[in-house]
Design an enzyme around this catalytic site. Structure first.
Site, PDB file in Angstrom:
ATOM      1  CD  GLU A   1      -2.495  -2.546  -6.404  1.00  0.00           C
ATOM      2  OE1 GLU A   1      -1.182  -1.919  -6.438  1.00  0.00           O
ATOM      3  OE2 GLU A   1      -3.102  -2.488  -5.500  1.00  0.00           O
TER       4      GLU A   1
ATOM      5  CD  GLU B   1      -3.102  -5.856   1.028  1.00  0.00           C
ATOM      6  OE1 GLU B   1      -2.723  -5.012   1.785  1.00  0.00           O
ATOM      7  OE2 GLU B   1      -2.235  -6.208   0.239  1.00  0.00           O
TER       8      GLU B   1
ATOM      9  CG  ASN C   1      -0.459   0.392  -0.139  1.00  0.00           C
ATOM     10  OD1 ASN C   1      -0.318   1.028   1.059  1.00  0.00           O
ATOM     11  ND2 ASN C   1      -1.035  -0.635  -0.374  1.00  0.00           N
ATOM     12  CD1 TRP C   2       5.542   2.860   2.363  1.00  0.00           C
ATOM     13  CD2 TRP C   2       5.540   3.995   4.311  1.00  0.00           C
ATOM     14  NE1 TRP C   2       6.482   3.906   2.439  1.00  0.00           N
ATOM     15  CE2 TRP C   2       6.742   4.697   3.514  1.00  0.00           C
ATOM     16  CE3 TRP C   2       5.341   4.835   5.424  1.00  0.00           C
ATOM     17  CZ2 TRP C   2       7.363   5.648   3.815  1.00  0.00           C
ATOM     18  CZ3 TRP C   2       6.048   5.904   5.715  1.00  0.00           C
ATOM     19  CH2 TRP C   2       7.082   6.562   5.002  1.00  0.00           C
ATOM     20  CE  LYS C   3       0.716  -3.870   0.388  1.00  0.00           C
ATOM     21  NZ  LYS C   3       0.327  -5.048   0.053  1.00  0.00           N
TER      22      LYS C   3
ATOM     23  CG  HIS D   1      -5.220  -2.175  -1.676  1.00  0.00           C
ATOM     24  ND1 HIS D   1      -4.945  -3.491  -1.361  1.00  0.00           N
ATOM     25  CD2 HIS D   1      -4.053  -1.847  -2.136  1.00  0.00           C
ATOM     26  CE1 HIS D   1      -3.634  -3.930  -1.591  1.00  0.00           C
ATOM     27  NE2 HIS D   1      -3.177  -2.829  -2.024  1.00  0.00           N
TER      28      HIS D   1
ATOM     29  N   GLY E   1       4.034  -2.080  -3.046  1.00  0.00           N
ATOM     30  CA  GLY E   1       3.656  -2.161  -1.828  1.00  0.00           C
ATOM     31  C   GLY E   1       5.192  -2.537  -1.091  1.00  0.00           C
ATOM     32  N   GLY E   2       5.696  -3.747  -1.170  1.00  0.00           N
ATOM     33  CA  GLY E   2       6.887  -4.220  -0.716  1.00  0.00           C
ATOM     34  C   GLY E   2       8.182  -3.609  -0.958  1.00  0.00           C
TER      35      GLY E   2
HETATM   36  C1  PEP Z   1       0.242  -3.016  -3.187  1.00  0.00           C
HETATM   37  O1  PEP Z   1       0.274  -3.108  -2.124  1.00  0.00           O
HETATM   38  O2  PEP Z   1      -0.827  -2.514  -3.751  1.00  0.00           O
HETATM   39  C2  PEP Z   1       1.158  -3.617  -4.008  1.00  0.00           C
HETATM   40  C3  PEP Z   1       0.999  -3.933  -5.120  1.00  0.00           C
HETATM   41  O3  PEP Z   1       2.106  -4.532  -3.189  1.00  0.00           O
HETATM   42  P1  PEP Z   1       3.286  -5.363  -3.779  1.00  0.00           P
HETATM   43  O4  PEP Z   1       4.015  -4.432  -4.443  1.00  0.00           O
HETATM   44  O5  PEP Z   1       4.170  -5.695  -2.596  1.00  0.00           O
HETATM   45  O6  PEP Z   1       2.894  -6.422  -4.679  1.00  0.00           O
END
Ligand code: PEP
Length: 245
Positions: free
Chosen positions: A161, A95, A7-9, A93, A227-228
């Site tokens: 999540e 966010e 997930n590049w956001k 999600h 994500g990250g």
């Molecule tokens: C996400 O964006 O859904 C996520 C899990 O981010 P991260 O891996 O950065 O916690």
């Protein structure tokens, strides 16, 4: 089958995405036991889809609107997401829920519309720290999963999540992941019957190459939404390699 989703956001420009894909593809050998997926921003959907599809990597949008078309300035319809090359779409999600006020009702409509347009919905659920501290984790998960029963059996991936673990470096511990995934499995099975056994349930929240192996060892964990760590092709390759092994 295991699944690893990047997930590049709201990250990456055209050049960065292209460099990522080149580097990733150089090191990537597909294996039947793992489905790799990348969720870029809308502006990069077509380019990423075109670069990655040859090796069987699917492209997933980060959002999509439930309305067919019309006066929704700034929104993108599921049909447009599909038309841009996406195979699936992330729905609900945290966010989106917390920064943009998406309710379960909206999430439910998106789930139905995504399927109607032939997109695989990747439904995110998870409790806040406040929910967890007040003993409401399972109540919240049950509430968020109602959309699954309402939509009925069909294509679906679920990502557990916990909101407090996303982007914080504080991954949920294995016991927390285990009980949440077992709970989600049961809810999906109640909603879908036997086909619910096969719905992949991913974990998301500060997954890195250092901790992914042990997360994958937990019952009912089919992979991760990342994500990250997914912004770095070397790290993402490592994560995929761990899932393949
Ligand atoms: C996400 O964006 O859904 C996520 C899990 O981010 P991260 O891996 O950065 O916690």
């Amino acid at each position: 089958m295991r699944c690893v989703v990047a997930n590049w956001k709201m990250n990456m420009l055209q050049g960065e995405a292209s460099t990522f894909c080149d580097t990733f593809l150089e090191g990537y050998t597909p294996k039947d036991n793992v489905q790799v997926a990348v969720a870029p921003p809308f502006t990069l959907l077509t380019a990423v889809h075109d670069m990655l599809r040859e090796k069987g990597i699917i492209t997933i949008a980060q959002n999509g609107h439930y309305a067919k078309r019309g006066a929704f300035t700034g929104e993108i319809a599921m049909a447009q997401v599909k038309d841009a090359g996406a195979n699936g779409v992330i729905i609900g999600h945290s966010e989106r829920r917390h920064l943009f006020g998406e309710t379960d009702e909206v999430v439910g409509k998106k789930l139905v519309k995504a399927r109607a347009k032939g997109l695989l919905p990747v439904l995110c659920v998870g409790e806040t720290l406040q929910d967890r501290d007040s003993g409401n984790t399972f109540m919240v998960l049950r509430q968020q999963l109602q959309v699954v029963a309402q939509a009925g059996p069909g294509p679906l991936w679920v990502a557990y999540e916990p909101v407090w673990a996303i982007g914080t470096g504080r991954r949920a511990d294995l016991a927390q992941i285990q009980e949440a995934h077992a709970f989600i499995r049961e809810e999906v099975q109640v909603a879908f019957g036997v086909p619910g056994t096969n719905v992949p349930i991913l974990y998301g929240g500060s997954v890195t190459p250092d901790n992914f192996g042990e997360v994958l060892g937990v019952q009912h964990v089919a992979g991760a939404l990342v994500g990250g760590a997914s912004l770095d092709p070397a790290k993402f390759l490592q994560l995929v390699g761990i899932a393949q092994s």
